[in-house]
Design a protein around this motif. Structure first.
Motif, short mmCIF file in Angstrom:
data_model
loop_
_atom_site.label_atom_id
_atom_site.label_comp_id
_atom_site.label_asym_id
_atom_site.label_seq_id
_atom_site.Cartn_x
_atom_site.Cartn_y
_atom_site.Cartn_z
N ALA A 97 0.83 -1.21 0.00
CA ALA A 97 0.00 0.00 0.00
C ALA A 97 0.86 1.26 0.00
N LEU A 98 1.92 1.26 0.82
CA LEU A 98 2.82 2.41 0.86
C LEU A 98 3.49 2.64 -0.49
N ASN B 166 -6.19 -0.44 -4.65
CA ASN B 166 -6.54 0.74 -5.46
C ASN B 166 -5.43 1.19 -6.40
N PRO B 167 -4.16 1.23 -5.98
CA PRO B 167 -3.11 1.63 -6.93
C PRO B 167 -3.04 0.72 -8.16
N LEU B 168 -3.25 -0.58 -7.96
CA LEU B 168 -3.26 -1.50 -9.10
C LEU B 168 -4.46 -1.24 -10.01
N ASP C 17 -5.93 6.63 1.23
CA ASP C 17 -5.60 5.22 1.40
C ASP C 17 -4.36 5.05 2.29
N LEU C 18 -3.36 5.89 2.08
CA LEU C 18 -2.17 5.85 2.93
C LEU C 18 -2.52 6.13 4.38
N GLY C 19 -3.35 7.13 4.60
CA GLY C 19 -3.76 7.47 5.96
C GLY C 19 -4.57 6.36 6.61
N THR C 20 -5.50 5.77 5.85
CA THR C 20 -6.36 4.73 6.40
C THR C 20 -5.57 3.52 6.85
N VAL C 21 -4.68 3.03 6.00
CA VAL C 21 -3.93 1.83 6.33
C VAL C 21 -2.89 2.12 7.42
#
Length: 327
Positions: free
Chosen positions: A52-53, A300-302, A84-88
């Motif tokens: 994710a990062l 999401n990035p994928l 997304d970065l913040g959530t994970v």
């Protein structure tokens, strides 16, 4: 945590636990009883977290550095990657640390921070996903009006409204949740401080206000999902009028994965918060939390770069630039 008095008294006469004075920490759900399985959980979460990062970090850097991506669509994709970065990062690192150090404890303030950032980031993500669908609908269905409807000023106003409303929603839920009196211990049956699990610790009828707020928020979230689906239905209808089969394939390949991820995120999130207590179990709650909280930031990035030539080209240039810097 209060102990039952030596003399038998009705439950209603027990003295409730005050959050601010008596409760210093919560105990989170342990993934496993053995150290080996806890290390396995740490390794799995570490792999997902790093993915994710890396994925969201690359998208943020590519959009910020490539002037060709300074468009409304990529502006909101950048916002989505930040969310997304913040959530994970709000929940997964603490769970990994607990598994690594073989502990279940989370401080009261850290728990409150998790609740605040969870509602802040997830509320904003619902809205941003809807805006992304709207931007695609305007680009495909109303291309002549795209510059007017999705101009830079309009995008900034939409982003500001998203972040401000999410902040107020998070503040409301956090303040309300941690003003509730708790008299059922301090064990939270989840790997992070999830509000439905905290409400299980409340005294009878003291959590009705927060339950009402959750229902209102869930209704707004479901409304965002309905708008997202409607935008994609209109996109598909517009695409079907295009004579080119290649255009059909490109549009469907870009929109369907996005719609699938949105559906997974919304359905699991709403079910986790609105399901009746009779359906609740630690294994089901854990699976739902992983599906709506851990999987989407890594996927999401994928989804957004897989069929996106402009973004893939920008990422290639970014990777080549990094390689040149290290030679």
């Amino acid at each position: 945590m209060l102990k039952r008095p030596s003399t038998r008294v009705p439950h209603a006469q027990w003295e409730p636990m005050s959050n601010s004075s008596s409760l210093n920490e919560f105990l989170l759900l342990a993934f496993a009883d053995t150290q080996e399985l806890q290390l396995l959980h740490f390794s799995l979460f570490l792999g997902i977290y790093l993915a994710a990062l890396l994925g969201n970090g690359l998208i943020i850097t590519a959009v910020a550095c490539d002037h060709r991506l300074h468009t409304p669509m990529y502006f909101f994709l950048l916002n989505l990657s930040l969310l997304d970065l913040g959530t994970v990062s709000t929940t997964v690192p603490k769970s990994m640390a607990n598994s690594l150090w073989d502990t279940r404890a989370i401080s009261y303030l850290t728990c409150a921070a998790q609740v605040f950032f969870f509602f802040f980031l997830c509320s904003a993500e619902y809205s941003v996903l809807t805006v992304v669908a709207y931007a695609r609908f305007v680009a495909i269905g109303k291309p002549l009006h795209y510059g007017t409807l999705m101009g830079s000023r309009a995008c900034v106003k939409m982003a500001a409204a998203v972040w401000a409303s999410a902040f107020l929603n998070a503040l409301l839920h956090t303040g309300n949740t941690f003003s509730i009196l708790l008299c059922q211990g301090n064990t939270v049956d989840q790997f992070f401080c999830e509000v439905p699990q905290i409400l299980k610790l409340s005294c009878s009828d003291s959590d009705l206000r927060e339950v009402g707020l959750i229902v209102v928020s869930a209704s707004l979230g479901f409304g965002c999902f309905i708008f997202t689906v409607l935008y994609y239905v209109q996109i598909f209808m517009a695409v079907l009028r295009i004579p080119s089969e290649q255009g059909w394939h490109k549009a469907f390949s870009m929109c369907l994965p996005h719609l699938a991820v949105v559906s997974l995120f919304v359905s699991t999130d709403l079910f986790a918060y609105l399901k009746p207590p009779s359906l609740s179990s630690p294994s089901l709650d854990l699976m739902l939390a992983i599906l709506y909280l851990v999987v989407p930031p890594a996927m999401n990035p994928l989804i957004y770069s897989m069929r996106n030539k402009e973004l893939k080209d920008a990422l290639k240039k970014l990777v080549q630039w990094v390689q040149c810097q290290h030679q």
